[in-house]
Design an enzyme around this catalytic site. Structure first.
Site, PDB file in Angstrom:
ATOM      1  N   ARG A  70      -3.186  -2.646  13.787  1.00 21.11           N
ATOM      2  CA  ARG A  70      -4.639  -2.851  13.791  1.00 21.11           C
ATOM      3  C   ARG A  70      -4.904  -4.311  14.143  1.00 21.11           C
ATOM      4  NH1 ARG A  70      -4.047   0.492   9.121  1.00 21.11           N
ATOM      5  NH2 ARG A  70      -4.905   2.566   9.507  1.00 21.11           N
ATOM      6  N   ASP A 109      -1.951  -5.213   3.683  1.00 19.50           N
ATOM      7  CA  ASP A 109      -2.070  -5.588   5.098  1.00 19.50           C
ATOM      8  C   ASP A 109      -2.969  -6.803   5.294  1.00 19.50           C
ATOM      9  OD1 ASP A 109      -0.428  -3.533   5.885  1.00 19.50           O
ATOM     10  OD2 ASP A 109      -2.066  -2.131   6.243  1.00 19.50           O
ATOM     11  N   GLU A 154       0.801  -1.224   0.000  1.00 17.84           N
ATOM     12  CA  GLU A 154       0.000   0.000   0.000  1.00 17.84           C
ATOM     13  C   GLU A 154       0.832   1.271   0.000  1.00 17.84           C
ATOM     14  OE1 GLU A 154      -0.348  -2.399   2.390  1.00 17.84           O
ATOM     15  OE2 GLU A 154      -2.396  -2.447   3.175  1.00 17.84           O
ATOM     16  N   HIS A 162      -3.537 -10.824  14.503  1.00 14.85           N
ATOM     17  CA  HIS A 162      -2.095 -10.905  14.389  1.00 14.85           C
ATOM     18  C   HIS A 162      -1.590 -11.092  15.818  1.00 14.85           C
ATOM     19  CE1 HIS A 162      -3.898  -8.032  11.546  1.00 14.85           C
ATOM     20  NE2 HIS A 162      -3.160  -8.651  10.659  1.00 14.85           N
ATOM     21  N   GLU A 199      -9.542  -4.844   5.311  1.00 12.91           N
ATOM     22  CA  GLU A 199      -9.298  -3.756   4.376  1.00 12.91           C
ATOM     23  C   GLU A 199      -8.147  -4.093   3.429  1.00 12.91           C
ATOM     24  OE1 GLU A 199      -9.034   1.118   4.517  1.00 12.91           O
ATOM     25  OE2 GLU A 199      -8.787  -0.043   6.348  1.00 12.91           O
ATOM     26  N   TYR A 202       2.153  -4.957  13.431  1.00 12.23           N
ATOM     27  CA  TYR A 202       0.968  -4.334  12.840  1.00 12.23           C
ATOM     28  C   TYR A 202       0.063  -3.754  13.922  1.00 12.23           C
ATOM     29  CZ  TYR A 202      -2.799  -3.643   9.479  1.00 12.23           C
ATOM     30  OH  TYR A 202      -3.758  -3.087   8.664  1.00 12.23           O
ATOM     31  N   ASP A 241      -5.633  -7.766   6.927  1.00 15.88           N
ATOM     32  CA  ASP A 241      -6.913  -7.541   7.590  1.00 15.88           C
ATOM     33  C   ASP A 241      -7.971  -7.406   6.500  1.00 15.88           C
ATOM     34  OD1 ASP A 241      -6.506  -5.016   6.522  1.00 15.88           O
ATOM     35  OD2 ASP A 241      -6.035  -4.088   8.442  1.00 15.88           O
TER      36      ASP A 241
END
Length: 885
Positions: free
Chosen positions: A329, A100, A13, A374, A104, A327, A102
């Site tokens: 989140r 990532d 990203e 995670h 999203e 990470y 997740d």
């Protein structure tokens, strides 16, 4: 002939992450960045492709009649990125999507596949920390795209779009244009409004209590200590917890004292004999806190560092992409085996083996349906860098230090100690009569009970490394009160007794940390979205910050009332939490995307869907929705109304006055409302008639302060403009005279000519000044506008011009060193009002800030937001082409 190397295109990203992966993966990998999301639902009519224009559903970007098929478009600024990625894809043998791990990130990977349409094999690469070891391990264990996660994220996006695009227009029509509603943001706003409603309904109660200072004798350590007078004549002395929100005493068998009664009792206690009844000691043990997850990091960074949730996540993102932390989140509080080993090694190294428990500590997440699992947020790598060894500075250093300490502390021994409670009896000798305020009865007090409590930490354990932040009023983990060692029957001397009156306090407003905690407690939204939710409700003027407290505006009251009365299910706390559970089921593959969307939009057994809620609203009384009577129970005849141009109050006679944006709803009392109505903006005061023009002259209080103006005749030409002038700084609306007004309206005054150009004295936005052509010079006082001579003006213009209208003024206030830059922060007065600066970045104070009350923490927050935005883009000028005739 040698075979060419197998080349892979890796897409992440962010450019920062791309640079790190390039250094680690080697020449057979081409690493590029998508720079975040590459496509989304259209945000306006201009983004809708031509072939869909005119279709009813294109407004939302979701075709509800075709299985809720979404219309995704690539934003204009991302089209070049897609073209570049497609070009890079032509020269590789494999595509690796390293977004990532997740929902999203999985959705971004899916959108990339939809746009790039690769003809080569593709895989997902995921890692929770950006270290060489983690990146190489991820490259060796690629996986397929998780379509369940993609479905969950797409379902969430479509739900939010339908909610916002169907409900927001109702707000535009009935409350105010350009408002927005959101599945989670509206519920978060309701939480803040509900708390303010509690404060407005709150009625304070007055009570008094007593504290005794006791002397245990010369051999005691400490010799003197404080004790609370907890009971008298067998009745517990009432405290704040014994009163309800209406101000009534709810405790039975309680003595409600006022200050007079407490003072009388204090006088009797000063001569009392005090004996120890008993000493109770209990062992104290406290376990360490688990490592950080997203919400606990936001809460503690808010309480300990003064960070907003948005600032916390922004700095954490920088630390993650820089390879400093894992990470950020995550719902998980677990640590990997290597992380536990690294933590235990540092505990031994820094604090000694005595601080290390025999076995590693493990933690289990208490978050319901914890997903995106995670590790916990911790320092990256299998050997942790101490904060000093990272080379970080400012906010990044402070947040890393917090994460490092919490991680280390999680693997340390318990804190141990003793809690001690001493109970004493005081015999007054001569009884004292005091009034029980609630019952009105007189109580004869011959003896009283005193209580002292304290905690002794015998082994600090994890507290040596970390103590959690607390909200105001909470007891800190390391708060201790030392008490002497006493035995039953010991006699004590009374040094003094003090009585103090108190008022019960309304429930505290939410702060960002406490609102995050409440949203998580109610299981509303996802931890990764809380920062953006708070940013949205503040940017939409539903909530503003007063210090660290979140205060709702009257606009938030109007919006919340409309949603509660006509979309009650959509702002119901339980329903919103259930929707999160359903989305988690989609992510786990236990629910189908289409079923969820149909139930939400069309309804199902037991409740109506969004389509029917919006389509069958019936008559909505917009005026009623936006009218409030904040002084409930008092027949004041005063109403608060939210209008299209702001909030105002109106009384029964029709008088109106504007309500300042920074006046909290619970502060708008009858007395304050009457004060505003006495001097409302727009009120006219007749001064007299101009003898030369015959026009009436009035004084008014306007948007930009008090001013005077003439009232033209009704038949005056439309092009005619009345003379108007602001009052001087030493003038008041009540004190200005007709003579003053005529002098003010005579400005600008012609002083004379210099070098053939007229010189005028004028009063402007930034104060009094002289003007000669395009040149201008400041005057020292407003009175000089009428007294400055041509000779003085010539001398002023002969002097070199200083930058701006006047020499730079000194700072209004010095606040200290900025925690991020280390530079001194001061408050200055600027062209657009007061602002804070560290010499490099300037941040204008908001409406709710004042020069008197601004703190270093608030200034640092404003400067951090300014830094995060980056420098303003430079304006580009286009040269007009001319054609010679």
């Amino acid at each position: 002939m040698a075979t060419a190397a197998h080349r892979r295109l890796v897409i992440v990203e962010s450019p920062t992450k791309a640079r790190t992966l390039t250094q680690v993966l080697g020449t057979s990998y081409v690493v590029e960045s998508s720079r975040g999301h590459v496509r989304d639902l259209p945000t306006g009519a201009a983004e809708v492709p031509a072939k869909y224009k005119g279709q009813k559903w294109a407004r939302t970007g979701v075709n509800v009649e075709d299985d809720f098929e979404p219309l995704y478009v690539v934003s204009p600024e991302k089209k070049a990125t897609i073209r570049d990625l497609k070009e890079k894809l032509k020269g590789v043998d494999e595509l690796i999507l390293a977004t990532d791990e997740d929902r999203e990130g999985e959705a971004i990977a899916w959108h990339l596949l939809q746009e790039l349409k690769p003809k080569v094999p593709y895989k997902r690469m995921v890692f929770h920390e950006i270290t060489p070891e983690a990146i190489r391990a991820a490259a060796d264990s690629l996986r397929d795209l998780d379509t369940d996660l993609v479905d969950a994220q797409e379902t969430r996006r479509i739900l939010d779009r339908l909610y916002g695009y169907e409900v927001s227009p109702v707000l535009w029509k009935k409350v105010m244009p350009k408002l927005s509603a959101g599945r989670v943001q509206s519920v978060a706003t309701r939480l803040v409004v509900d708390r303010e409603r509690e404060r407005m309904a709150f009625r304070s109660a007055n009570y008094a209590d007593l504290t005794a200072l006791l002397d245990a004798g010369p051999d005691a350590d400490p010799r003197q200590f404080s004790a609370r007078v907890s009971a008298a004549a067998g009745l517990r002395i009432a405290g704040s917890r014994d009163f309800n929100a209406g101000g009534q005493l709810t405790a039975k068998q309680a003595l409600h004292l006022d200050l007079a009664g407490a003072d009388a009792l204090a006088s009797g206690l000063r001569a009392a004999s005090v004996v120890v009844d008993g000493v109770e000691a209990k062992p104290y043990t406290r376990r360490p806190y688990p490592p950080f997850r997203t919400t606990t990091l936001q809460q503690d960074a808010g309480r300990k560092l003064g960070f907003t949730a948005q600032r916390t996540m922004s700095v954490a993102q920088e630390l993650y992409e820089g390879g400093f932390i894992t990470y950020m989140r995550t719902d998980s509080v677990t640590l990997s085996g290597t992380a536990i080993a690294a933590s235990r090694a540092q505990v031994t190294e820094l604090y000694g083996a005595n601080f290390l428990p025999e076995k590693p500590r493990t933690y289990t997440s208490k978050v319901k349906n914890a997903q995106e699992a995670h590790e916990a947020i911790r320092p990256a790598g299998d050997q942790f860098r101490t904060p000093q060894a990272t080379g970080l500075a400012g906010d990044a250093y402070r947040l890393y230090d917090l994460i490092w300490k919490r991680t280390i502390a999680s693997q340390m021994r318990d804190a141990e100690g003793q809690t001690v409670t001493i109970t004493m009896t005081a015999n007054l000798g001569e009884p004292v009569e005091v009034a029980n305020v609630t019952s009105g009865e007189l109580v004869s007090v011959g003896d009283a009970t005193l209580t002292a409590s304290g905690r002794t930490i015998t082994f600090p354990g994890f507290l040596r490394a970390y103590v959690a932040g607390t909200e105001e009023g909470d007891d800190s983990d390391d708060a201790t009160a030392r008490l002497p060692q006493l035995a039953s029957g010991a006699a004590l001397a009374v040094e003094d007794v003090t009585a103090e009156a108190h008022d019960t306090r309304p429930p505290s407003r939410y702060t960002e940390p406490s609102l995050v905690a409440k949203l998580e407690e109610l299981e509303i939204g996802r931890p990764s979205t809380y920062a953006s939710i708070i940013r949205t409700i503040t940017s939409r003027d539903y909530v503003y910050k007063k210090g660290s407290a979140l205060v709702p505006t009257w606009l938030a009251f109007a919006v919340t009332r409309l949603l509660e009365e006509h979309f009650s299910r959509l702002v119901d706390y339980q329903f919103t939490a259930q929707m999160e559970e359903i989305l988690d089921e989609v992510a786990a593959g236990d629910a189908q995307r289409l079923d969820v969307l149909k139930d939400f939009y069309y309804g199902s057994e037991g409740y109506e869907g969004l389509e029917k809620l919006v389509g069958e609203l019936g008559d909505i009384d917009a005026r009623m929705l936006s009218t409030f009577h904040p002084v409930a129970g008092q027949d004041s005849g005063i109403a608060v109304r939210v209008g299209r141009y702001g909030t105002y109050i109106e009384d029964a006679e029709g008088r109106r006055a504007n309500v300042d944006d920074d006046l909290a709803p619970d502060e708008l009392t009858v007395e304050k409302a009457l004060e505003l109505l006495a001097t409302p903006a727009g009120m006219e005061r007749e001064l007299g008639v101009d003898p030369d023009s015959g026009h009436r002259v009035v004084a008014k209080n306007g948007r930009f302060g008090p001013y005077v103006t003439e009232v033209l005749d009704e038949d005056a030409p439309k092009a005619a403009k009345p003379r108007t002038a602001s009052l001087f700084s030493d003038m008041t609306l009540d004190g200005v005279t007709l003579e003053d007004a005529l002098r003010l309206m005579s400005l600008p005054r012609v002083v004379g000519e210099i070098d053939g150009e007229p010189v005028t004295a004028q009063n402007g936005r930034y104060g009094p000044y002289l003007k000669k052509g395009t040149d201008s010079r400041s005057l020292a006082t407003e009175e000089e506008l009428f007294t400055v001579t041509l000779e003085q003006a010539t001398a002023i213009f002969a002097e070199p011009k200083t930058r701006g209208r006047r020499a730079a003024a000194g700072p209004l206030k010095e606040l200290g060193a900025d925690p991020a830059s280390g530079k001194p922060v001061v408050v200055k007065d600027g062209r657009f009002g007061p602002y804070v600066t560290d010499g490099e970045f300037n941040a204008t104070l908001r409406k709710v800030d004042s020069v008197e009350d601004i703190t270093l923490e608030r200034a640092a927050e404003l400067l951090a937001e300014k830094r995060a935005k980056g420098p303003a883009p430079k304006k580009t000028t286009t040269r007009r082409r001319t054609t010679k005739k």
